[in-house]
Scaffold this active site. Structure first.
Site, PDB file in Angstrom:
ATOM      1  N   GLY A  73       6.843   0.671   3.171  1.00 34.07           N
ATOM      2  CA  GLY A  73       8.016   0.909   3.986  1.00 34.07           C
ATOM      3  C   GLY A  73       8.577  -0.398   4.509  1.00 34.07           C
ATOM      4  O   GLY A  73       7.895  -1.428   4.531  1.00 34.07           O
ATOM      5  N   GLY A 121       3.972   2.780   1.859  1.00 29.51           N
ATOM      6  CA  GLY A 121       4.920   3.828   1.518  1.00 29.51           C
ATOM      7  C   GLY A 121       5.047   4.087   0.032  1.00 29.51           C
ATOM      8  O   GLY A 121       5.433   5.186  -0.385  1.00 29.51           O
ATOM      9  N   GLU A 144      -2.535  -1.560   6.218  1.00 30.68           N
ATOM     10  CA  GLU A 144      -1.995  -1.396   7.573  1.00 30.68           C
ATOM     11  C   GLU A 144      -2.863  -2.017   8.665  1.00 30.68           C
ATOM     12  O   GLU A 144      -2.366  -2.314   9.755  1.00 30.68           O
ATOM     13  CB  GLU A 144      -1.769   0.093   7.863  1.00 30.68           C
ATOM     14  CG  GLU A 144      -0.631   0.723   7.096  1.00 30.68           C
ATOM     15  CD  GLU A 144      -0.985   1.092   5.658  1.00 30.68           C
ATOM     16  OE1 GLU A 144      -0.080   1.530   4.918  1.00 30.68           O
ATOM     17  OE2 GLU A 144      -2.170   0.943   5.280  1.00 30.68           O
ATOM     18  N   ASP A 152      -0.843   5.780   6.607  1.00 29.99           N
ATOM     19  CA  ASP A 152      -0.096   7.030   6.781  1.00 29.99           C
ATOM     20  C   ASP A 152       0.389   7.558   5.435  1.00 29.99           C
ATOM     21  O   ASP A 152      -0.362   7.503   4.470  1.00 29.99           O
ATOM     22  CB  ASP A 152       1.050   6.817   7.775  1.00 29.99           C
ATOM     23  CG  ASP A 152       2.105   5.834   7.269  1.00 29.99           C
ATOM     24  OD1 ASP A 152       1.752   4.871   6.556  1.00 29.99           O
ATOM     25  OD2 ASP A 152       3.294   6.012   7.607  1.00 29.99           O
TER      26      ASP A 152
END
Length: 366
Positions: A73, A121, A144, A152
């Site tokens: 992302g 992402g 992350e 996530d």
């Protein structure tokens, strides 16, 4: 079909029986196709349109350029949202998870071409596809822990399904894995060479599509997979027993100590240990809690939980500080708070699981 400057390029390949294959190409090669709001929105809307179009028999999803499918992302955008305390971060995560969920439950075959860099992402897009392809250049990671976020985009779902404690290890260390690893841990289904893209498209176009469409795609990919060469050795498979030994401990702190004190000769494990050691202590504790909490969740429940966690990570300071240090000021010296694992309280971790909004969950309609 698409403006060449559009965030995602959409096109069609005609099939021999008059149907169409929808092709979606993430279009930010200079940013390794990092996913931003406009890209996610365009892809989400087009997938919905293709789902309703009976003439579209299959979807192909890839990234533009030769370096990466999707490097994650756009965390700089998310950093700005966190610093400004606005709603854009929550809006992006809500849309991204709707897109990821749609890919997981999509009724038509989606071939995701996971070539080159696939991080964060990008895994959200790859992991849910019905036919996941990796290549000789695939490098996949959920890094992350370096920026104060957590794995996530459905990581709570797919990490828990990996063999042994591999999912937890990858989440804690952000370790990069190759195509063979990705197949071993269940994040990919087929290994092809990147040069075979045109062959995949040509064979799919020539297929009859007169029986189950998922089976048609499976047969094409299996036939081409036999021609693929250069598959690397799986580091995860080779070091599986050692990874398992890291987790033979009574406490989270001891597990982390087992990993960071690794002094062997495997460079891949040494790099993983160093990343964990320099990572965000709150992320480390949050990863343990995340994977434990989601162990028996449905896919819908996973994304609902992750939206809460992600919005809270924007609210607290570690994510903004992690992105600042890595990508904005680039001093690579984040001042995470709490600064050590011992200082991260159970109460602080539990607070990450409290919905930061009043009323209905934004993903209640999944």
């Amino acid at each position: 079909m698409s403006d060449q400057n559009a965030p995602v390029l959409f096109s069609y390949q005609a099939t021999s029986n008059g149907n169409k294959i929808g092709i979606a190409e993430l279009n930010a090669p200079k940013a390794l196709n990092s996913l931003n709001y406009d890209m996610a929105q365009a892809l989400f809307q087009q997938l919905q349109a293709w789902q309703a179009d009976d003439s579209v028999v299959c979807v192909l999803l890839r990234g533009s350029g030769d370096k990466g499918f999707c490097a994650g992302g756009d965390v700089v955008q998310l950093h700005n949202s966190a610093v400004n305390n606005d709603s854009r971060g929550q809006e992006f995560f809500t849309l991204e998870y709707q897109l990821d969920y749609l890919i997981h439950v999509y009724p038509k075959p989606i071939v995701c071409w996971g070539h080159g860099i696939v991080m964060g992402g990008g895994l959200g897009l790859l992991s849910g596809a019905s036919h996941r392809v990796v290549t000789e250049k695939t490098r996949l990671a959920m890094p992350e822990v370096t920026i104060g976020l957590y794995p996530d985009v459905g990581g709570s779902w797919f990490l828990n399904k990996m063999p042994g404690d591999v999912g937890l290890f990858l989440a804690l260390t952000g370790a990069s894995i190759n195509a063979a690893d990705t197949l071993f841990v269940g994040l990919a289904d087929y290994y092809l060479n990147h040069a075979q893209w045109s062959s995949v498209l040509a064979r799919l176009a020539k297929s009859s599509w007169e029986y189950d469409h998922h089976q048609v795609v499976t047969e094409v990919l299996l036939a081409l997979q036999t021609d693929a060469t250069e598959k690397p050795q799986s580091q995860v498979r080779v070091n599986f027993d050692l990874i398992q030994a890291f987790f033979a401990a009574a406490t989270q702190e001891q597990i982390v100590e087992n990993i960071v004190s690794y002094a062997g000769e495997v460079e891949w494990l040494s790099k993983a240990a160093a990343t964990l050691k320099a990572g965000c202590p709150t992320t480390v504790k949050l990863v343990f809690a995340q994977l434990q909490a989601s162990l028996h969740m449905s896919l819908k429940e996973v994304f609902q939980m992750e939206l809460i966690l992600s919005c809270n990570c924007l609210k607290y300071d570690n994510f903004a500080e992690g992105v600042r240090a890595l990508l904005i000021d680039k001093d690579k010296n984040p001042q995470f708070s709490p600064a050590t694992l011992d200082e991260v309280s159970d109460e602080f971790i539990l607070a990450h699981f409290d919905a930061p909004w009043a009323g209905e969950h934004p993903l209640a309609g999944l």
